[in-house]
Design an enzyme around this catalytic site. Structure first.
Site, PDB file in Angstrom:
ATOM      1  N   HIS A   1      26.920  37.956  34.957  1.00  0.00           N
ATOM      2  CA  HIS A   1      25.487  37.648  34.832  1.00  0.00           C
ATOM      3  C   HIS A   1      25.226  36.444  33.923  1.00  0.00           C
ATOM      4  CE1 HIS A   1      21.259  38.625  33.585  1.00  0.00           C
ATOM      5  NE2 HIS A   1      21.169  39.123  34.787  1.00  0.00           N
TER       6      HIS A   1
ATOM      7  N   ASP B   1      22.819  37.010  26.776  1.00  0.00           N
ATOM      8  CA  ASP B   1      23.272  37.540  28.064  1.00  0.00           C
ATOM      9  C   ASP B   1      24.641  38.204  27.911  1.00  0.00           C
ATOM     10  OD1 ASP B   1      23.600  37.768  30.996  1.00  0.00           O
ATOM     11  OD2 ASP B   1      21.960  36.336  31.070  1.00  0.00           O
TER      12      ASP B   1
ATOM     13  N   SER C   1      16.109  37.930  36.886  1.00  0.00           N
ATOM     14  CA  SER C   1      17.129  37.337  36.010  1.00  0.00           C
ATOM     15  C   SER C   1      17.519  35.940  36.476  1.00  0.00           C
ATOM     16  CB  SER C   1      18.401  38.184  36.028  1.00  0.00           C
ATOM     17  OG  SER C   1      18.302  39.256  35.148  1.00  0.00           O
TER      18      SER C   1
END
Ligand SMILES: *[C@@H]1O[C@H](CO)[C@@H](O)[C@H](O)[C@H]1NC(C)=O
Ligand SMILES: *[C@@H]1O[C@H](CO)[C@@H](O)[C@H](O)[C@H]1NC(C)=O
Ligand SMILES: *[C@@H]1O[C@H](CO)[C@@H](O)[C@H](O)[C@H]1NC(C)=O
Ligand SMILES: *[C@@H]1O[C@H](CO)[C@@H](O)[C@H](O)[C@H]1NC(C)=O
Ligand SMILES: *[C@@H]1O[C@H](CO)[C@@H](O)[C@H](O)[C@H]1NC(C)=O
Ligand SMILES: *[C@@H]1O[C@H](CO)[C@@H](O)[C@H](O)[C@H]1NC(C)=O
Ligand SMILES: *[C@@H]1O[C@H](CO)[C@@H](O)[C@H](O)[C@H]1NC(C)=O
Ligand SMILES: *[C@@H]1O[C@H](CO)[C@@H](O)[C@H](O)[C@H]1NC(C)=O
Length: 780
Positions: free
Chosen positions: A232, A170, A560
Site C-alpha cells: 500500500h 503508510d 487510498s
C-alpha cells in the site's frame, strides 16, 4: 432495513481492516464484513486479558523543575504520571512507554491497565486518556487523464514539484523501486531534518526520509525497518511523486509510462501501518515528527469512522500541520454508497473521494447459442490461453442453495468445465470466490454486483478467467440461465481500452457525506482518480516475466489511491504558489473542480448511473491546470478556526487539545459552522434552525489586478437565495472583497420527503469561474 444493517457492518470492516496486497480493492466494496467481525472478537479477547496502549494528554509542565524546551525534562514530566512502581524501574519504563509526543501536543502513549489509568487521573496536570484505536488503510494513465503533460502546462510551470517534500504515513516503502530513483534530483532543501532508518544507502535525493513508528521504544526486542511488505505505501508514494518508469504494466495491462503527480518532489515515508491496520498512537507519533522534519505536504490514505475532532488524532495532528503551513490530504473512506460514512471530516483537512478514469480493463461476456447477448465487464487478469470461440455451459451458483450464490469455500459442486455466476459480498473476497470456482473445477467466473453497488465494477487479479459485471447485467444473465435448459456463453478478453466517455464516475465504494462531526462543512471536498490505479508494488502479482524485476506494479482501487493524487497536485501548487496557505491551495482545487464528465454531462454515480449528488463529489473532480489559476481564493488562517470550534459547542478544554493553546470561547465568541470562510456551503434547515440564515464569504483576488466578476446562482430546491453585492470589482492583486449570502427556506421546505437540496454560487469573469457548491439538508 437491510441497508441499515449493511452500513453498520461496513463501519466495523472499515474500522479494523488494513490492507494486504489485493485486500484493498475488495475492502472497498465491503467484502470483508464477516472476517472483520471475527477479528474484532479476537482483538477484544486479547485486550481483556492484558494491558493496552493508551494515549494520554497532559498539561504543559508548569513547575520550574521542567523546561518544555528540553526533551529530557519533558520525558521526566511524562514519567511522573506513571505509577511509582513503573517510574522507578528503567526496565519497566522501557517496556511501558511507547511514544513521547514533543512537538504538536503534550502527551504520551504508554501500555497501561485500566487501574493504572484511574490512578493517573488523580494527578495534577492530567487532561485525558483513552486506549489507542486501530485505523484501517483506506498509476500510468492518470497524469494524462488529469491534463498533466510532459514539457508543458502545470508540470512545466511547477517544475514537476521540484523542491517540495511530500510525507506519507503508510505501510512503508520499497526503497529500490525505479519509481523512487533519484537521477537528476537535487538534494533536499536545507530545512530538511528528517532521518533515514533504512541503512543509510537506501535513501537518496528522491526518498529523503524513511522511519518506522511501529513497535518502537527502548524495550522492544528488535529494530524494525520502514520496508513495505503490504504494498500500500509504495503504491501511494509512487502515485503522489513516482518518477517516470517506462513499460509499466500488470498482466500486460495498462502498459505505458508510470509517473506520479509530482515526479520531482521529494518523498518521506513514515511507517505506521502493517497489513492489519494502523494504531492511532503511532500515527500521532509520526505526525509529531513529520511536522518538525520539514515536510510541505502530508498524505494519509487511512482513517476510521467519524469522531469529534478533539478525540481524533488525525484532526489534532492536521491542525498542528496547517499551523506550520503544511497541506494535509486524506482519504475520505471506502464505506459508500451509504451516506454519513466519511473519515477525516475536519475543515483544515482536504477530504478526497474516489472516481474512475477513462481507462477500462475489459473482459466482456457473450451469451446465447449465437453469442447474441453481450455484457461489459472488467478483469485485471487477462489470460491469453482462454479460447473465447468455444461456448461453455453457464451455471448460477445460487442454484445450489444455502448462500452458495456467494461462492463460499466448499459451497460449489458439479461445476466442472462450466462458467459459474457468483454474487459479490457474503464475507468472501472476489478473489476467493474465483479460488472456490477453480477448486470445484469451474472453467471461469462471472462476478455479479450487489444491487447497492450498481454499475461500480472492479478489475482484479482473478485466479481464473473472470468478468465482473453490473447488478443489472447480472439480473439479465440469471434470467437467461433460468430460461433455457442449456445456457451457454464465453468471456472475451479485450485488454485495456481507453476512452470511457462517461468518466470520471464516482465509485460506489467512495464514502459519502453529510459530515457527521461538523454538518455545517460540506465533505468530501473533491474527488480524484481512485479506481484501477497502477503504481509501484513490492512483489510480482502476475505470472508475466518482467524485464526489470524491480519495476513491479499493481493495480488497485480505493480512496487510498485518490488521496495521493491530490497530495501530489497540492505539491505542484505549492511549487507554483509558494506563498499560498493550505486553505488557499484547497480553495484553488475546489473552486475549479469539474462537475461535468468528458462528454459534458453531469458526473454520474456508478452505484446507479444517475447524476452524483454533492455529498458524493463535493466540489467535483480535480482539474490541476485550472487549480493553478483560480482567479479568487477563499483563505483561512489557523486562528479563524477557533470561533468555528466554539460554534461546534466544544468546551475550552476540548479546543485546547486541538489547538494546543488556551482558548476562552466566552471571550473569542462563536460562529456557526457555515460561517467559516470555506469554499462551499452546507446548511441545515430543521426545527431548531431559523429558516432564514445569513453568512458572509471573503474572496482574495489572485488573478489579474483589474477584474470584474458576475454572479451565477443555482438555487437549491425549496430555497430562496440572495447575494450582495452581485458584482465583484477588483482593482488590485490580493484585494479582498466580502459578500453576503442569505438563504431562505420556503414554507413547507423539507416536507415533501426530499431530504436535501443542492446548487452552487459561481463568480465568473471572462477568464475565471469560481464555483462554490451548496448543500441544504432538510432535517424535519
Ligand atoms: C545496507 O543494505 C544493503 C541492501 O540491503 C546491504 O547490502 C548492506 O549490507 C547494508 N549495509 C549495512 C551497513 O547494513
Ligand atoms: C509495453 O509497451 C512497450 C512500448 O510500447 C512495448 O515495448 C512492451 O512490449 C509493452 N509491454 C507489454 C507487457 O505489453
Ligand atoms: C441517505 O441515504 C438514503 C437511503 O440510501 C437516501 O434516501 C437519502 O436521500 C440520503 N440522504 C442524503 C442526505 O444523501
Ligand atoms: C446450510 O448450511 C447450514 C450450515 O452451514 C447447514 O446446517 C444446513 O444443513 C445447510 N442446508 C442445506 C439445505 O444445505
Ligand atoms: C475492444 O477494444 C477495442 C480497442 O482496443 C475497442 O475499439 C472495441 O470496442 C472493444 N470491443 C469490445 C467488445 O469491448
Ligand atoms: C469538555 O468536553 C469533553 C469532551 O466532550 C468532556 O470529556 C469534558 O468533561 C468537558 N470538560 C468540561 C470541563 O466540561
Ligand atoms: C431540537 O432541540 C431540542 C431541544 O434542544 C432537542 O431536544 C431536539 O433533539 C433538537 N432537534 C433536532 C432535530 O436537532
Ligand atoms: C466558465 O464556465 C462556463 C460554463 O458554465 C464555460 O462556458 C466557460 O468557458 C467557463 N469559463 C472559463 C474561463 O473557464
Amino acid at each position: 432495513m437491510e441497508n441499515k444493517k449493511g452500513a453498520q457492518i461496513i463501519l466495523h470492516a472499515f474500522y479494523l481492516l488494513g490492507l494486504t496486497s489485493m485486500l484493498f480493492a475488495s475492502l472497498a466494496v465491503a467484502d470483508y464484513e464477516e472476517v472483520a467481525l471475527e477479528q474484532l472478537a479476537d482483538v477484544t479477547n486479547d485486550e481483556k486479558n492484558s494491558m493496552q496502549t493508551y494515549i494520554v494528554w497532559v498539561e504543559k509542565p508548569v513547575s520550574q523543575k521542567f523546561s518544555p524546551q528540553s526533551n529530557e525534562d519533558l520525558g521526566s514530566w511524562y514519567q511522573s504520571f506513571l505509577p511509582e512502581s513503573i517510574a522507578s524501574s528503567n526496565q519497566q519504563m522501557n517496556q511501558r512507554m511507547v511514544h513521547s509526543y514533543r512537538n504538536i501536543a503534550t502527551g504520551f502513549a504508554a501500555k497501561l491497565t485500566p487501574e493504572e489509568v484511574r490512578e493517573m487521573e488523580t494527578k495534577e496536570g492530567f487532561v485525558s486518556a483513552r486506549p489507542q484505536r486501530i485505523l484501517p488503510l483506506q498509476t500510468t494513465h492518470t497524469p494524462d487523464f488529469l491534463g498533466l503533460h510532459q514539457g508543458s502546462g502545470l508540470w512545466e510551470a511547477a517544475t514537476y514539484g521540484k523542491g517540495v517534500i511530500i510525507g506519507l504515513l503508510d505501510t512503508g516503502i520499497v526503497p529500490d523501486h525505479p519509481s523512487f530513483n533519484d537521477e537528476g534530483m537535487p538534494p533536499p532543501p536545507a530545512k530538511w531534518k528528517g532521518k533515514c532508518e533504512f541503512n543509510e544507502t537506501l535513501c537518496n535525493n528522491k526518498l529523503i526520509g524513511a522511519r518506522n513508528f511501529i513497535g518502537v521504544g527502548k524495550g522492544q526486542p528488535k529494530r524494525r525497518f520502514p520496508f513495505d511488505i503490504a504494498g500500500h505505501g509504495s503504491h501511494t508514494s509512487s502515485t503522489a511523486a513516482g518518477r517516470f518508469v517506462e513499460g509499466a504494466s500488470v498482466y500486460g495491462q495498462a502498459n505505458g509510462t508510470a509517473a506520479g503527480m509530482a515526479p520531482y518532489a521529494h518523498l518521506a515515508m513514515y511507517k505506521v501501518c502493517e497489513g492489519f491496520g494502523c494504531a492511532d498512537a503511532d500515527i500521532f507519533a509520526a505526525l509529531d515528527v513529520a511536522i518538525d522534519d520539514g515536510v510541505d505536504v502530508l498524505s494519509l490514505s487511512l482513517g476510521g469512522p467519524s469522531l469529534p475532532f478533539y478525540d481524533d488524532v488525525i484532526a489534532i495532528g492536521a491542525f498542528a500541520a496547517i499551523q506550520k503551513g503544511i497541506f494535509f490530504s486524506c482519504a475520505g473512506g471506502n464505506s459508500g454508497p451509504w451516506n454519513r460514512t466519511l473519515s477525516n471530516e475536519a475543515p483544515w483537512i482536504l477530504t478526497v473521494g474516489a472516481s474512475t478514469t477513462d481507462r477500462i480493463l475489459t473482459s466482456g461476456l457473450q451469451i446465447g447459442d449465437e453469442k447474441q447477448y453481450h455484457f461489459d465487464g472488467k478483469s485485471l487478469s487477462q489470460p491469453e490461453d482462454f479460447d473465447s470461440t468455444v461456448l461453455l455451459p453457464l451455471v448460477d451458483a445460487g442454484s445450489f442453495g444455502n448462500q452458495s450464490s456467494f461462492c463460499k469455500a466448499g459451497s460449489l459442486k458439479n461445476v466442472e468445465g462450466k462458467i459459474v455466476l457468483c454474487e459479490t459480498g457474503g464475507g468472501v473476497t472476489n478473489i476467493a470466490k474465483g479460488e472456490e470456482v477453480k477448486r470445484a473445477g469451474g472453467a471461469a467466473m462471472i462476478l455479479m454486483n450487489k444491487e447497492i453497488d450498481g454499475f461500480s465494477t472492479l478489475a482484479e487479479a482473478h485466479v481464473l478467467p473472470a468478468t465482473h459485471v453490473s447488478y443489472a447485467a447480472g439480473l439479465q444473465i440469471k434470467l437467461y440461465i433460468s430460461s433455457t435448459s442449456t445456457p451457454k456463453g464465453t468471456i472475451l478478453f479485450n485488454g485495456t481500452v481507453i476512452g470511457d466517455a462517461l468518466a470520471p464516475k464516482v465509485a460506489s465504494f467512495s464514502s459519502r457525506g453529510p459530515n457527521i462531526a461538523s454538518p455545517g462543512i460540506l465533505k468530501p471536498d473533491v474527488i480524484g482518480p481512485g479506481v484501477s490505479i497502477l503504481a509501484a508494488w513490492p512483489y510480482n502479482v502476475d505470472n508475466v516475466t518482467h524485464p526489470n524485476p524491480k519495476a513491479l506494479f499493481n493495480i488497485i482501487s480505493g480512496t487510498s489511491m485518490a488521496c495521493p493524487h491530490l497530495s501530489g497536485i497540492a505539491a505542484l501548487l505549492k511549487s507554483t504558489h509558494p506563498d499560498w496557505s493550505p486553505a488557499a491551495i484547497k480553495s484553488a482545487i475546489m473552486t475549479t473542480a469539474d462537475v461535468l464528465n468528458l462528454v459534458g454531462s453531469p458526473i454520474v454515480d456508478e452505484s446507479g448511473l444517475k447524476p452524483a449528488d454533492v455529498f458524493a463529489i463535493g466540489a467535483g473532480h480535480v482539474n490541476p491546470s485550472k487549480a493553478n489559476d483560480p482567479g479568487l481564493i477563499f483563505d483561512l488562517k489557523p486562528e479563524d478556526y477557533i470561533p468555528y470550534l466554539c460554534g461546534l459547542n466544544y468546551n475550552d478544554t476540548a479546543i485546547k487539545i486541538i489547538t494546543q493553546q488556551a482558548v476562552k470561547c466566552s471571550q473569542v465568541g462563536a460562529i456557526p459552522e457555515a460561517q467559516l470562510n470555506y469554499p462551499s456551503f452546507a446548511i441545515t434547515i430543521g426545527p431548531n434552525q431559523t429558516r432564514t440564515q445569513y453568512y458572509t464569504r471573503t474572496v482574495r483576488n489572485v488573478g489579474p489586478a483589474t477584474s470584474t466578476y458576475n454572479l451565477e446562482l443555482l438555487v437549491p430546491h425549496e430555497m430562496g437565495m440572495s447575494v450582495n453585492p452581485q458584482v465583484l470589482t477588483f482593482t488590485e492583486v490580493n484585494q479582498e472583497i466580502t459578500y453576503h449570502v442569505e438563504f431562505n427556506a420556503h414554507d413547507g421546505a423539507g416536507k415533501d420527503g426530499v431530504p436535501f437540496g443542492q446548487g452552487y454560487l459561481r463568480w465568473f469573469s471572462d477568464k475565471h469561474n469560481v464555483t462554490t457548491p451548496i448543500a441544504v439538508l432538510f432535517d424535519s
